[in-house]
Design an enzyme around this catalytic site. Structure first.
Site, PDB file in Angstrom:
ATOM      1  N   GLU B  29       0.861  -1.162   0.070  1.00 13.26           N
ATOM      2  CA  GLU B  29      -0.087   0.051  -0.215  1.00 13.26           C
ATOM      3  C   GLU B  29       0.767   1.384  -0.084  1.00 13.26           C
ATOM      4  O   GLU B  29       1.550   1.503   0.957  1.00 13.26           O
ATOM      5  CB  GLU B  29      -0.970  -0.021   1.257  1.00 13.26           C
ATOM      6  CG  GLU B  29      -1.988  -1.438   1.226  1.00 13.26           C
ATOM      7  CD  GLU B  29      -2.515  -1.586   2.444  1.00 13.26           C
ATOM      8  OE1 GLU B  29      -2.623  -0.586   3.492  1.00 13.26           O
ATOM      9  OE2 GLU B  29      -3.133  -2.752   2.453  1.00 13.26           O
ATOM     10  N   GLU B  60      -4.873  -6.355   2.413  1.00 16.46           N
ATOM     11  CA  GLU B  60      -3.813  -7.014   3.073  1.00 16.46           C
ATOM     12  C   GLU B  60      -3.598  -8.488   2.633  1.00 16.46           C
ATOM     13  O   GLU B  60      -2.963  -9.048   1.939  1.00 16.46           O
ATOM     14  CB  GLU B  60      -3.581  -6.830   4.464  1.00 16.46           C
ATOM     15  CG  GLU B  60      -3.117  -5.491   4.770  1.00 16.46           C
ATOM     16  CD  GLU B  60      -4.207  -4.265   4.914  1.00 16.46           C
ATOM     17  OE1 GLU B  60      -5.518  -4.674   4.676  1.00 16.46           O
ATOM     18  OE2 GLU B  60      -3.933  -3.225   5.040  1.00 16.46           O
ATOM     19  N   PHE B  83       2.091  -1.102   8.686  1.00 15.69           N
ATOM     20  CA  PHE B  83       2.404  -1.104  10.215  1.00 15.69           C
ATOM     21  C   PHE B  83       1.918  -2.605  10.310  1.00 15.69           C
ATOM     22  O   PHE B  83       1.218  -3.293   9.829  1.00 15.69           O
ATOM     23  CB  PHE B  83       1.215  -0.508  10.947  1.00 15.69           C
ATOM     24  CG  PHE B  83       1.443   1.002  10.940  1.00 15.69           C
ATOM     25  CD1 PHE B  83       2.250   1.711  12.120  1.00 15.69           C
ATOM     26  CD2 PHE B  83       1.071   1.941   9.801  1.00 15.69           C
ATOM     27  CE1 PHE B  83       2.411   3.271  12.254  1.00 15.69           C
ATOM     28  CE2 PHE B  83       1.419   3.326   9.980  1.00 15.69           C
ATOM     29  CZ  PHE B  83       1.852   3.778  11.134  1.00 15.69           C
ATOM     30  N   ASP B  85       1.101  -4.287  12.491  1.00  9.67           N
ATOM     31  CA  ASP B  85      -0.151  -4.662  13.107  1.00  9.67           C
ATOM     32  C   ASP B  85      -1.239  -5.203  11.988  1.00  9.67           C
ATOM     33  O   ASP B  85      -2.143  -6.212  12.409  1.00  9.67           O
ATOM     34  CB  ASP B  85      -0.894  -3.412  13.815  1.00  9.67           C
ATOM     35  CG  ASP B  85      -0.054  -2.743  14.768  1.00  9.67           C
ATOM     36  OD1 ASP B  85      -0.091  -2.927  15.910  1.00  9.67           O
ATOM     37  OD2 ASP B  85       1.095  -2.187  14.400  1.00  9.67           O
ATOM     38  N   PHE B  86      -1.258  -4.556  10.931  1.00  6.94           N
ATOM     39  CA  PHE B  86      -2.267  -5.082   9.861  1.00  6.94           C
ATOM     40  C   PHE B  86      -1.804  -6.380   9.089  1.00  6.94           C
ATOM     41  O   PHE B  86      -2.735  -6.938   8.336  1.00  6.94           O
ATOM     42  CB  PHE B  86      -2.346  -3.826   8.583  1.00  6.94           C
ATOM     43  CG  PHE B  86      -2.290  -2.479   9.324  1.00  6.94           C
ATOM     44  CD1 PHE B  86      -2.836  -2.193  10.402  1.00  6.94           C
ATOM     45  CD2 PHE B  86      -1.661  -1.552   8.160  1.00  6.94           C
ATOM     46  CE1 PHE B  86      -2.672  -0.998  10.712  1.00  6.94           C
ATOM     47  CE2 PHE B  86      -1.617  -0.262   8.658  1.00  6.94           C
ATOM     48  CZ  PHE B  86      -2.380   0.137  10.133  1.00  6.94           C
ATOM     49  N   HIS B 129      -1.134   0.260  16.268  1.00  9.69           N
ATOM     50  CA  HIS B 129      -0.113   0.600  15.574  1.00  9.69           C
ATOM     51  C   HIS B 129       1.283   0.499  16.187  1.00  9.69           C
ATOM     52  O   HIS B 129       2.247   1.248  15.504  1.00  9.69           O
ATOM     53  CB  HIS B 129      -0.178   2.127  15.006  1.00  9.69           C
ATOM     54  CG  HIS B 129      -1.348   2.308  13.768  1.00  9.69           C
ATOM     55  ND1 HIS B 129      -2.643   2.310  14.469  1.00  9.69           N
ATOM     56  CD2 HIS B 129      -1.360   2.510  12.666  1.00  9.69           C
ATOM     57  CE1 HIS B 129      -3.461   2.489  13.153  1.00  9.69           C
ATOM     58  NE2 HIS B 129      -2.572   2.545  12.419  1.00  9.69           N
TER      59      HIS B 129
HETATM   60  C1  LIG Z   1      -6.083  -2.825   7.512  1.00 12.09           C
HETATM   61  C2  LIG Z   1      -5.420  -1.562   7.603  1.00 12.09           C
HETATM   62  N1  LIG Z   1      -4.527  -1.173   6.666  1.00 12.09           N
HETATM   63  C3  LIG Z   1      -3.766  -0.128   6.235  1.00 12.09           C
HETATM   64  C4  LIG Z   1      -3.846   0.935   6.995  1.00 12.09           C
HETATM   65  C5  LIG Z   1      -3.314   2.137   6.918  1.00 12.09           C
HETATM   66  N2  LIG Z   1      -4.124   3.300   6.769  1.00 12.09           N
HETATM   67  C6  LIG Z   1      -4.944   4.106   7.553  1.00 12.09           C
HETATM   68  S1  LIG Z   1      -5.886   5.097   6.843  1.00 12.09           S
HETATM   69  C7  LIG Z   1      -5.951   4.451   5.301  1.00 12.09           C
HETATM   70  C8  LIG Z   1      -6.725   5.068   4.188  1.00 12.09           C
HETATM   71  C9  LIG Z   1      -8.115   4.904   4.179  1.00 12.09           C
HETATM   72  O1  LIG Z   1      -8.569   5.381   3.150  1.00 12.09           O
HETATM   73  P1  LIG Z   1     -10.362   5.203   3.349  1.00 12.09           P
HETATM   74  O2  LIG Z   1     -10.794   4.189   3.743  1.00 12.09           O
HETATM   75  O3  LIG Z   1     -10.718   5.875   1.811  1.00 12.09           O
HETATM   76  O4  LIG Z   1     -10.677   6.481   4.425  1.00 12.09           O
HETATM   77  P2  LIG Z   1     -10.073   7.853   4.532  1.00 12.09           P
HETATM   78  O5  LIG Z   1      -8.630   8.005   5.096  1.00 12.09           O
HETATM   79  O6  LIG Z   1     -10.189   8.380   3.226  1.00 12.09           O
HETATM   80  O7  LIG Z   1     -11.061   8.538   5.268  1.00 12.09           O
HETATM   81  C10 LIG Z   1      -4.788   3.506   5.383  1.00 12.09           C
HETATM   82  C11 LIG Z   1      -4.271   2.847   4.122  1.00 12.09           C
HETATM   83  C12 LIG Z   1      -4.912   0.868   8.263  1.00 12.09           C
HETATM   84  N3  LIG Z   1      -5.110   1.391   9.355  1.00 12.09           N
HETATM   85  N4  LIG Z   1      -5.278  -0.263   8.377  1.00 12.09           N
END
Ligand SMILES: Cc1ncc(C[n+]2csc(CCOP(=O)(O)OP(=O)(O)O)c2C)c(N)n1
Ligand SMILES: [Mg+2]
Lengths: 332, 335
Positions: B29, B60, B83, B85-86, B129
């Site tokens: 990602e 993931e 991270f 954790d994911f 995290h």
């Molecule tokens: C399972 C997981 N994968 C990756 C992340 C890292 N991460 C945090 S927010 C995010 C983007 C989320 O995008 P969206 O669902 O469109 O929500 P937005 O941030 O646009 O509100 C990512 C990849 C995470 N927190 N959890």
């Protein structure tokens, strides 16, 4: 409204107040973080206020919600206390999570706000389970899950929608499509443009709405809530919106094409509502100014209160791991 | 002066391995155009293009599954879990698929994949995290597990991980990167570091301290202070948890006779337990003091900095464990 107005003065001003509260809460949080008061992450929801407020204004006291990393707006829209939210962001004992959670994990159990979440997509199955229990206890309550466009690429989203339609659960799945998942534009992370299309795979209605128009959002949310309460099952609502800031505090959002932000700024949810209230002669400029001033006073007091709260003790870290820690034995 | 950060080490290992082998690619990602949330893959997309750096949706399980599937056809994917954790969202792919593929197929298929994970605390990143999950993977036979504690080790170990024929879980501590977005440092030549060879960071005669990742830094601080108290510590970093350099550890214990293990992960069920069990089972005759483990408290990671500092073992807690090991009283800090 029969007189051609979309809302009343009280209602319009209340919606505006909630949205302005969210806007200013977030702007101040960003300053407070820069000033060193907030140690952890912040994912501001500035620009997405109408989606949160529109949906939450369609809910009743028995309804429950799950949220995301970008959750302050949902929580405030539900009526949470900004002072206790700041206290949590400042990692103080009297914060919503006693300093254990921070922005990513904030909850208000009394309001049925079951929590922000650090794991993208995780709130969706949780809301599905909450909807299951709402159905079992049969008090007419629904469960709402807010999530982003990016989250709809997780298996959890698809599994949950399938389950919820299969069991006709009283759930609202609210996808706030802000065009980005982190630094990746929607067209780089999924081929469908409208997340609502995905509803077709699972047999539930998928509704698209202007996510920057609080009244429009409320209307579709009300319909979905009514459907859920009737026992007709879940609805997927896609609110088209945009975050004005970067993904998190510190992200300069250089990955956005030139002019895109400006386009969305011209469709700022606060302006959309205030313009309508003024145009329909529902409220006056001075009404709006009064609301703004009231929100600033409230946030002044909230920050002051939160700043004066005590920090936890280091060993408080050992509390709350279990409901029954068996006099500490379970911690060893 | 050479500038060579931990992130540089990882980035250079990836680049050099991509130069060497067209089957190496990165998947994860925001690893491509954005250069990774921690800036680790910065600049690689511009140089190697989209066929070598695959930006994925937030999926993931599919990311790791895709890496495994490609590996089955001869690719050498480096998957990044932003991270660590994911990684929980991809556990089926890792534990039920990748770890067992070679075995289940009677040796006919293999999964030469690397999963890079950002691990540990990084200042109030809180419960989802900040975790240190390395011991989970130690417990799944079929996986190799690497913890890189320095820039050079990161580079050399990652090169070996990419060339390794088996699935490798590669842990990078987020506090070691050395800041996001700074200019790339100098290129430092590092050969692949073979798995199963520990590293002695400091020689000593009284106590062996086994440690890795960020805790190694804290340990070095602690043992420097203890040297002034006349306690001589040997600091030993396994570098790869699986395979473990048993001979190296055995030799160190033969010299010191005392063992302290320090890591950030919760003590209970942590990798320290495995080290302690090995020492008790196989080096019992060398030991002249009880084995002591220092680790995170058996709690999730709290948000408040004061609580986080309580959970994560720092120099003081490590120093006191070492003092206890040699029969000295603890030193209680003034604050
Ligand atoms: C399972 C997981 N994968 C990756 C992340 C890292 N991460 C945090 S927010 C995010 C983007 C989320 O995008 P969206 O669902 O469109 O929500 P937005 O941030 O646009 O509100 C990512 C990849 C995470 N927190 N959890
Ligand atoms: Mg989004």
């Amino acid at each position: 409204m029969t007189d051609g107005r979309t809302t009343t003065r009280d209602d319009g001003l209340e919606l505006f107040e909630r949205m302005f509260l969210i806007r200013r809460f977030e702007e101040r949080a960003s300053q407070l973080r820069a000033a060193g008061l907030i140690p952890g992450f912040l994912h501001p929801c500035i620009g997405q206020e109408a989606s949160a407020v529109g949906v939450c204004s369609a809910l009743g006291p028995d309804d429950v919600l799950t949220s995301t990393h970008r959750g302050h707006g949902h929580m405030l829209a539900r009526g949470a206390d900004p002072a206790r939210m700041y206290a949590e962001l400042f990692a103080r004992i009297e914060g919503y999570n006693h300093g254990k959670g921070g922005s990513l994990h904030m909850i208000d159990v009394d309001l049925g706000f079951l929590g922000a979440n650090g794991i993208v997509g995780a709130g969706i199955p949780l809301a599905t389970g909450a909807a299951l229990q709402q159905k079992r206890r049969a008090r007419g309550g629904v469960a709402v899950s807010f999530f982003g466009d990016g989250a709809t690429n997780e298996g959890a989203f698809h599994e949950s929608l399938n389950l919820a339609t299969l069991w006709k659960l009283p759930a609202l799945y609210v996808c706030e499509n802000n065009l980005y998942g982190e630094f990746t534009r929607q067209d780089q992370h999924q081929v469908v443009k409208d997340v609502a299309q995905r509803a077709a795979s699972y047999g539930l209605p998928g509704v698209i709405v202007d996510g920057n128009d609080a009244l429009a959002v409320r209307e579709v949310a009300r319909e979905a809530v009514a459907r859920a309460r009737r026992g007709d099952g879940p609805t997927l609502i896609e609110t088209k919106t945009y975050r004005h800031r970067g993904h998190f505090e510190g992200d300069m959002a250089r990955y956005r094409p030139k002019g895109e932000l400006e386009e969305w700024l011209a469709h700022d949810p606060l302006d959309v509502l205030s313009r309508r209230l003024l145009a329909e002669d529902v409220a006056s400029d001075s009404d709006l100014d009064e609301v703004r001033a009231g929100v600033e006073r409230r946030l002044d007091a909230a920050v002051e209160w939160a700043t004066e709260r005590a920090h936890p003790e280091p060993a408080d870290a050992l509390e709350d791991v279990y409901v029954d820690a068996m006099r500490g034995a379970a911690l060893r | 002066m050479t500038r060579f950060s931990y992130a540089d080490g990882i980035r250079q290992a990836i680049a050099e391995e991509m130069d060497r082998d067209p089957n190496v690619f990165v998947i994860g990602e925001d690893v491509g155009a954005a250069g990774g949330v921690f800036g680790v893959t910065k600049g690689l997309f511009e140089k190697y293009g989209a066929d070598r750096l695959w930006d994925t949706p937030i999926s993931e399980e599919a990311v790791i599954g895709a890496a495994i599937g490609a590996a089955l056809l001869g690719a050498r994917p480096i998957a990044e879990i932003m991270f660590g954790d994911f990684v929980t969202l991809a556990m089926d792919m890792i534990v039920n698929q990748a770890a067992k593929t070679h075995y289940m197929t009677g040796g006919r298929l293999s999964v030469p994949m690397v999963v890079r994970m950002v691990t540990g605390t990084g200042g109030s990143t809180s419960a989802q995290h900040s975790q240190s999950l390395e011991s989970w993977f130690v417990h799944a036979p079929g996986l190799k597990v690497v913890t890189a504690s320095s820039a050079e080790d990161a580079k050399g170990l990652l090169k070996s991980a990419i060339r390794d024929p088996d699935p490798v879980m590669f842990f990078e501590h987020k506090q070691l990167y050395g800041g996001r977005g700074g200019p790339a440092g100098d290129v430092v030549e590092v050969d692949p570091i073979p798995f199963g060879v520990g590293r002695v960071w400091r020689e000593g005669t009284d106590v062996t301290v086994v440690t890795y990742l960020k805790t190694l830094e804290y340990t070095m601080k602690a043992v420097e202070a203890l040297a002034e108290e006349g306690i001589s510590c040997e600091v030993w970093d396994p570098r790869t948890l699986v395979p473990l350099d048993r001979e190296g550890l055995r030799q160190s214990l033969a010299k010191t006779g005392r063992l302290v293990i320090a890591h950030e992960a919760p003590v209970r069920g942590g990798f320290g337990a495995e080290i302690a069990a090995f020492a008790a089972e196989e080096c019992f005759e060398s030991l002249r003091a009880p084995i002591i483990r220092v680790g995170g408290t058996n709690t999730p990671m709290p948000y408040a900095p004061v609580m986080e500092g309580f959970v994560v073992p720092g120099p003081e807690r490590i120093a006191n464990a070492i003092r206890r090991s040699v029969g000295r009283p603890p030193v209680v800090s003034s604050n």
